[in-house]
Design a protein around this motif. Structure first.
Motif, short mmCIF file in Angstrom:
data_model
loop_
_atom_site.label_atom_id
_atom_site.label_comp_id
_atom_site.label_asym_id
_atom_site.label_seq_id
_atom_site.Cartn_x
_atom_site.Cartn_y
_atom_site.Cartn_z
N LEU A 284 0.84 -1.20 0.00
CA LEU A 284 0.00 0.00 0.00
C LEU A 284 0.88 1.25 0.00
O LEU A 284 0.56 2.23 -0.69
CB LEU A 284 -0.92 0.00 1.22
N LYS A 285 1.96 1.22 0.73
CA LYS A 285 2.90 2.34 0.74
C LYS A 285 3.42 2.61 -0.67
O LYS A 285 3.48 3.77 -1.12
CB LYS A 285 4.05 2.04 1.69
N ALA A 286 3.80 1.56 -1.38
CA ALA A 286 4.32 1.71 -2.74
C ALA A 286 3.26 2.30 -3.68
O ALA A 286 3.57 3.14 -4.54
CB ALA A 286 4.82 0.37 -3.26
N LYS A 287 2.01 1.88 -3.50
CA LYS A 287 0.92 2.40 -4.34
C LYS A 287 0.72 3.89 -4.09
O LYS A 287 0.57 4.67 -5.04
CB LYS A 287 -0.37 1.64 -4.06
N PHE A 288 0.71 4.29 -2.83
CA PHE A 288 0.52 5.71 -2.52
C PHE A 288 1.72 6.54 -2.99
O PHE A 288 1.54 7.64 -3.53
CB PHE A 288 0.29 5.90 -1.03
N ASN A 289 2.93 6.03 -2.80
CA ASN A 289 4.11 6.78 -3.24
C ASN A 289 4.10 6.99 -4.75
O ASN A 289 4.41 8.08 -5.24
CB ASN A 289 5.39 6.06 -2.82
N ALA A 290 3.75 5.94 -5.48
CA ALA A 290 3.68 6.04 -6.94
C ALA A 290 2.59 7.03 -7.36
O ALA A 290 2.77 7.81 -8.31
CB ALA A 290 3.43 4.66 -7.56
N ALA A 291 1.46 7.01 -6.65
CA ALA A 291 0.35 7.91 -6.97
C ALA A 291 0.72 9.37 -6.70
O ALA A 291 0.41 10.26 -7.50
CB ALA A 291 -0.89 7.52 -6.18
N ILE A 292 1.38 9.63 -5.58
CA ILE A 292 1.80 11.00 -5.27
C ILE A 292 2.76 11.51 -6.35
O ILE A 292 2.63 12.65 -6.83
CB ILE A 292 2.47 11.06 -3.88
N LYS A 293 3.71 10.68 -6.73
CA LYS A 293 4.68 11.05 -7.77
C LYS A 293 3.99 11.32 -9.09
O LYS A 293 4.30 12.30 -9.78
CB LYS A 293 5.72 9.93 -7.92
N ALA A 294 3.03 10.48 -9.45
CA ALA A 294 2.31 10.64 -10.72
C ALA A 294 1.47 11.92 -10.71
O ALA A 294 1.42 12.64 -11.72
CB ALA A 294 1.42 9.43 -10.98
N MET A 295 0.82 12.21 -9.59
CA MET A 295 0.01 13.43 -9.48
C MET A 295 0.86 14.69 -9.60
O MET A 295 0.44 15.69 -10.19
CB MET A 295 -0.74 13.44 -8.14
N ARG A 296 2.06 14.65 -9.04
CA ARG A 296 2.97 15.79 -9.17
C ARG A 296 3.43 15.95 -10.62
O ARG A 296 3.60 17.06 -11.11
CB ARG A 296 4.19 15.58 -8.28
N ALA A 297 3.61 14.82 -11.30
CA ALA A 297 4.14 14.86 -12.67
C ALA A 297 3.09 15.26 -13.70
O ALA A 297 3.40 15.97 -14.67
CB ALA A 297 4.72 13.49 -13.03
N ASP A 298 1.84 14.83 -13.52
CA ASP A 298 0.83 15.07 -14.56
C ASP A 298 -0.01 16.33 -14.32
O ASP A 298 -0.92 16.63 -15.09
CB ASP A 298 -0.08 13.85 -14.74
N GLY A 299 0.26 17.06 -13.24
CA GLY A 299 -0.44 18.32 -13.00
C GLY A 299 -1.67 18.21 -12.11
O GLY A 299 -2.26 19.24 -11.75
N THR A 300 -2.06 16.97 -11.74
CA THR A 300 -3.25 16.80 -10.89
C THR A 300 -3.07 17.50 -9.55
O THR A 300 -3.98 18.18 -9.05
CB THR A 300 -3.54 15.31 -10.68
#
Length: 265
Positions: free
Chosen positions: A228-244
């Motif tokens: 779950l930690k890995a999923k959240f970390n990846a999601a935070i990184k993706a949101m920062r990268a795609d502008g969300t």
């Protein structure tokens, strides 16, 4: 005909299995039902919203998780997490060494300064000398309470702890305490209210203390919940990268609350 029926039944079984595997994992999120604008606050109908509620919906969508929110009193959030009543805390929980003894954290998802707020007609710095002989209000079980006890206990006349930050702010406005300490963004939100703008002002930010204030705010997780930690970390990184992340932030702030890596609320 029997062959066709068997094939049809097999297809139904495969389809059902496929649908089941496609269902999102349910992750119960803990949030304190306490006003902490602009991160968490109720609207006129009593529905809770704010930057952090928007963040919850976005980070869970990015991680492909179904995230019902459980509203639990602030000081009950970590016990609820370790007791498996919830699966994560997304509620301005600072990453600190003390909390890491009991729980784990995702990467930070915001980091803003800590400040002292006092009466509008007074001037004193956010230092031990500036707070000498004053009553300082803080929210119980927060990094602010820990910081005040470490840095201000020898200079203030009393450190008064409150169940919510709103209660501390109300007592400052009423003159029952001389100052309060909290996240500067949350204090700024109070200063924009009718009551806040008439009574109070920011005196300054406190000196950094990475050990107490931590490197930022993260998602609280049970120890060992690495997937779950890995999923959240990846999601935070993706949101920062795609502008969300930026789109959510622009609804509430005129700057990037992700901040630096020195200090947090």
């Amino acid at each position: 005909m029997k062959v066709l029926m068997k094939a049809f039944a097999a297809a139904l079984v495969l389809g059902a299995a496929s649908m089941g595997s496609a269902q999102a994992e349910t992750v119960k999120i803990g949030v304190a039902p306490e006003p902490y604008p602009p991160f968490v606050s109720p609207d006129a109908s009593g529905e809770w919203g704010g930057w952090e509620i928007d963040f919850i919906h976005a980070v869970c969508a990015e991680a492909k998780l179904d995230c019902p929110i459980s509203y639990i009193a602030w000081d009950g959030l970590i016990p609820a997490l370790t007791g498996k009543k919830i699966d994560a805390i997304i509620n301005s929980l600072s990453i600190t060494a003390e909390r890491k003894k009991a729980i784990d954290f995702s990467d930070k998802y915001y980091n803003t300064p800590t400040a002292i707020m006092g009466p509008k007609d007074e001037d004193f710095p956010a230092t031990p000398e500036g707070l000498k002989d004053k009553i300082l209000g803080v929210q119980v079980s927060t990094v602010h309470a820990a910081y005040a006890k470490k840095h201000f206990a020898d200079s203030v006349s009393q450190i008064k702890e409150y169940s919510t930050q709103d209660e501390a702010n109300q007592d400052l406005a009423a003159g029952r305490v001389d100052a309060v300490q909290a996240d500067q963004i949350a204090l700024d939100a109070f200063l924009k209210s009718d009551q806040g703008k008439d009574c109070c002002k920011i005196m300054g930010t406190v000196a950094p203390d990475l050990e107490v204030l931590g490197p930022g705010v993260g998602i609280g997780l049970r120890k060992g919940d690495d997937k779950l930690k890995a999923k959240f970390n990846a999601a935070i990184k993706a949101m920062r990268a795609d502008g969300t992340y930026q789109k959510i932030t622009e609804k509430y702030f005129d700057f990037d609350v992700y901040g630096d890596d020195v200090q947090s609320n």
